[in-house]
Scaffold this motif. Structure first.
Motif, mmCIF file in Angstrom:
data_model
loop_
_atom_site.group_PDB
_atom_site.id
_atom_site.type_symbol
_atom_site.label_atom_id
_atom_site.label_comp_id
_atom_site.label_asym_id
_atom_site.label_seq_id
_atom_site.Cartn_x
_atom_site.Cartn_y
_atom_site.Cartn_z
ATOM 1 N N ASP A 1 0.836 -1.205 0.000
ATOM 2 C CA ASP A 1 0.000 0.000 0.000
ATOM 3 C C ASP A 1 0.871 1.256 0.000
ATOM 4 O OD1 ASP A 1 0.922 0.366 2.611
ATOM 5 O OD2 ASP A 1 -0.988 -0.142 3.545
ATOM 6 N N ALA B 1 -0.103 -5.571 1.086
ATOM 7 C CA ALA B 1 -1.545 -5.492 0.842
ATOM 8 C C ALA B 1 -2.087 -6.760 0.194
ATOM 9 C CB ALA B 1 -1.860 -4.283 -0.036
ATOM 10 N N ALA C 1 -6.024 -11.058 -0.004
ATOM 11 C CA ALA C 1 -5.940 -9.666 0.433
ATOM 12 C C ALA C 1 -5.532 -9.590 1.898
ATOM 13 C CB ALA C 1 -7.266 -8.978 0.228
ATOM 14 N N THR D 1 -5.765 -6.420 3.208
ATOM 15 C CA THR D 1 -6.629 -5.284 3.559
ATOM 16 C C THR D 1 -7.954 -5.491 2.853
ATOM 17 O OG1 THR D 1 -5.996 -3.891 1.687
ATOM 18 C CG2 THR D 1 -4.640 -3.727 3.662
ATOM 19 N N ALA E 1 -7.878 -4.415 -0.947
ATOM 20 C CA ALA E 1 -6.687 -4.744 -1.748
ATOM 21 C C ALA E 1 -7.022 -5.391 -3.086
ATOM 22 C CB ALA E 1 -5.732 -5.629 -0.958
#
Length: 111
Positions: free
Chosen positions: A57, A63, A104, A106, A109
């Motif tokens: 990120d 991420a 992912a 997050t 993501a």
């Protein structure tokens, strides 16, 4: 208390064990290692979490992670200082894990 017998068959108390060190809490040692680190800090490849970070990120935190054969969600969560519940919620329905597939780290993501 445990006893030991001497040559004359007299029971004597065994010495207490005093060098045992137990963690101060029930938190796994790995998660204690993460206490002062941001969530998603990569602690490096380990058993059952040997894949690679595919995307980062804007804060340079991982991420997206690429699964490798033998990976497990608990080990991946530990590697990235994440609660297993968070990783599972973000990736609902990804099990069984497939080598080469992204997951992912997050919520947005892979969105």
């Amino acid at each position: 208390m445990t006893s030991t017998a001497t040559a004359d068959s007299t029971a004597t108390p065994a010495a207490p064990v005093t060098d045992v060190h137990l963690p101060a809490t029930d938190v796994p040692v790995l998660q204690q290692e993460c206490t002062d680190l941001p969530k998603r800090t990569d602690l490096g490849a380990r058993e059952n979490a040997r894949g690679e970070v595919a995307e980062r990120d804007d804060r340079d935190l991982p991420a997206v992670y690429l699964i490798t054969a033998g990976d497990s969600l608990p080990a991946i969560a530990d590697r990235f200082c994440m609660p297993l519940q968070s990783l599972t919620a973000i990736n609902a329905g990804v099990e069984p894990l497939t080598a080469g597939a992204p997951i992912a780290l997050t919520p947005d993501a892979l969105g």
